[in-house]
Design a protein around this motif. Structure first.
Motif, PDB file in Angstrom:
ATOM      1  N   UNK A   1      14.231 -21.501-145.121  1.00  0.00           N
ATOM      2  CA  UNK A   1      13.370 -22.570-145.623  1.00  0.00           C
ATOM      3  C   UNK A   1      12.013 -22.552-144.920  1.00  0.00           C
ATOM      4  N   UNK A   2      10.965 -23.008-145.561  1.00  0.00           N
ATOM      5  CA  UNK A   2       9.637 -23.039-144.941  1.00  0.00           C
ATOM      6  C   UNK A   2       9.660 -23.848-143.652  1.00  0.00           C
ATOM      7  N   UNK A   3       9.016 -23.332-142.622  1.00  0.00           N
ATOM      8  CA  UNK A   3       8.967 -24.079-141.366  1.00  0.00           C
ATOM      9  C   UNK A   3       7.549 -24.311-140.868  1.00  0.00           C
ATOM     10  N   UNK A   4       6.548 -23.780-141.574  1.00  0.00           N
ATOM     11  CA  UNK A   4       5.167 -24.024-141.179  1.00  0.00           C
ATOM     12  C   UNK A   4       4.693 -25.324-141.819  1.00  0.00           C
ATOM     13  N   UNK A   5       3.939 -26.145-141.090  1.00  0.00           N
ATOM     14  CA  UNK A   5       3.493 -27.437-141.643  1.00  0.00           C
ATOM     15  C   UNK A   5       2.785 -27.325-142.985  1.00  0.00           C
ATOM     16  N   UNK A   6       1.972 -26.286-143.177  1.00  0.00           N
ATOM     17  CA  UNK A   6       1.249 -26.132-144.443  1.00  0.00           C
ATOM     18  C   UNK A   6       2.230 -25.821-145.571  1.00  0.00           C
ATOM     19  N   UNK A   7       3.187 -24.939-145.317  1.00  0.00           N
ATOM     20  CA  UNK A   7       4.172 -24.608-146.349  1.00  0.00           C
ATOM     21  C   UNK A   7       5.010 -25.826-146.712  1.00  0.00           C
ATOM     22  N   UNK A   8       5.382 -26.595-145.714  1.00  0.00           N
ATOM     23  CA  UNK A   8       6.186 -27.789-145.961  1.00  0.00           C
ATOM     24  C   UNK A   8       5.396 -28.827-146.761  1.00  0.00           C
TER      25      UNK A   8
ATOM     26  N   UNK B   1       6.745 -25.723-155.392  1.00  0.00           N
ATOM     27  CA  UNK B   1       6.441 -24.357-155.780  1.00  0.00           C
ATOM     28  C   UNK B   1       7.659 -23.452-155.654  1.00  0.00           C
ATOM     29  N   UNK B   2       7.536 -22.257-156.150  1.00  0.00           N
ATOM     30  CA  UNK B   2       8.679 -21.382-156.282  1.00  0.00           C
ATOM     31  C   UNK B   2       9.273 -20.959-154.952  1.00  0.00           C
ATOM     32  N   UNK B   3       8.476 -20.934-153.895  1.00  0.00           N
ATOM     33  CA  UNK B   3       9.045 -20.507-152.617  1.00  0.00           C
ATOM     34  C   UNK B   3      10.160 -21.462-152.193  1.00  0.00           C
ATOM     35  N   UNK B   4       9.988 -22.766-152.492  1.00  0.00           N
ATOM     36  CA  UNK B   4      11.034 -23.736-152.145  1.00  0.00           C
ATOM     37  C   UNK B   4      12.241 -23.545-153.057  1.00  0.00           C
ATOM     38  N   UNK B   5      11.999 -23.338-154.348  1.00  0.00           N
ATOM     39  CA  UNK B   5      13.101 -23.144-155.279  1.00  0.00           C
ATOM     40  C   UNK B   5      13.895 -21.902-154.925  1.00  0.00           C
TER      41      UNK B   5
END
Length: 229
Positions: A207-214, A220-224
């Motif tokens: 799962x995303x762990x960088x504040x910007x990604x979160x 967006x698709x990266x989360x899906x």
């Protein structure tokens, strides 16, 4: 389409983009071109060599290349064999050597030995497509004519929901130009490239762990793709 030829964007979309830009600046306060260069000619040559090659590799090759052929005049007179040997490790070296020689020749014959400063003129140089022209204009001449769309910018533009276009870089560029202030276009590319290289990488394993990604990637698709909701 808006009158400028760019896609129409809502006030909310532009505000979100500006917030993203501000956050990128906070995390990467010194956006810059990572291709080593001392003048527009060196940047042009380095950018041509960077096609399907890392900036790190290009920076290892260009010192010897520029020592041997420091000017368009010198490179235009270089033998193809010498150029091929000097740029061999950047990949596709035969085509790149030909592009360096022909681009240098055009600069000498058509532009009095000076790298041109317009998009239309840069596109007449062999090896210089729009991406290369944007790099040169933005970093050598401080002209924000467009946004450089490389693999990192393409990937992040989708993950952050800035565009639904997945393949056509020209369309992706237009969406980014419509969202972000023109004075930020050159920096925007550097910021997204830095983030793509350092945090939001192509391989998805957690799962995303960088504040910007979160903050910006939840829809967006990266989360899906990571099984997030």
């Amino acid at each position: 389409m808006a009158k400028s030829g760019l896609p129409r964007k809502t006030k909310e979309q532009k505000e979100r983009a500006r917030n993203l830009l501000e956050d990128l600046y906070k995390h990467y306060p010194n956006p810059h071109c990572e291709l080593d260069h001392e003048n527009p000619f060196q940047l042009l040559i380095a950018t041509i060599l960077s096609a399907q090659c890392t900036d790190v590799r290009v920076n290892k090759v260009t010192p010897a290349l520029f020592e041997a052929y420091p000017t368009p005049e010198a490179m235009a007179e270089a033998s193809p064999e010498d150029l091929e040997e000097l740029v061999r490790t950047t990949g596709f070296y035969k085509n790149k050597a030909k592009a360096l020689k022909e681009a240098s020749t055009t600069i000498v014959e058509e532009f009095e030995g000076e790298v041109p400063q317009t998009m239309a003129e840069l596109l007449t140089l062999r090896g210089a497509a729009r991406k290369t022209a944007n790099v040169v204009l933005g970093n050598a001449f401080n002209k924000n004519i467009g946004v450089v769309v490389d693999t990192h910018v393409k990937r992040l533009s989708n993950r952050f929901g800035l565009t639904r276009e997945k393949k056509n870089t020209d369309k992706i560029e237009k969406h980014l130009m419509a969202l972000f202030p023109q004075e930020s276009w050159t920096d925007l590319s550097h910021l997204m490239i830095h983030h793509g290289r350092n945090a939001c990488k192509a391989r998805i394993s957690a799962p995303p762990d960088h504040p910007i990604c979160i903050k910006y990637g939840k829809k967006c698709e990266c989360w899906k793709m990571r099984g997030q909701k």
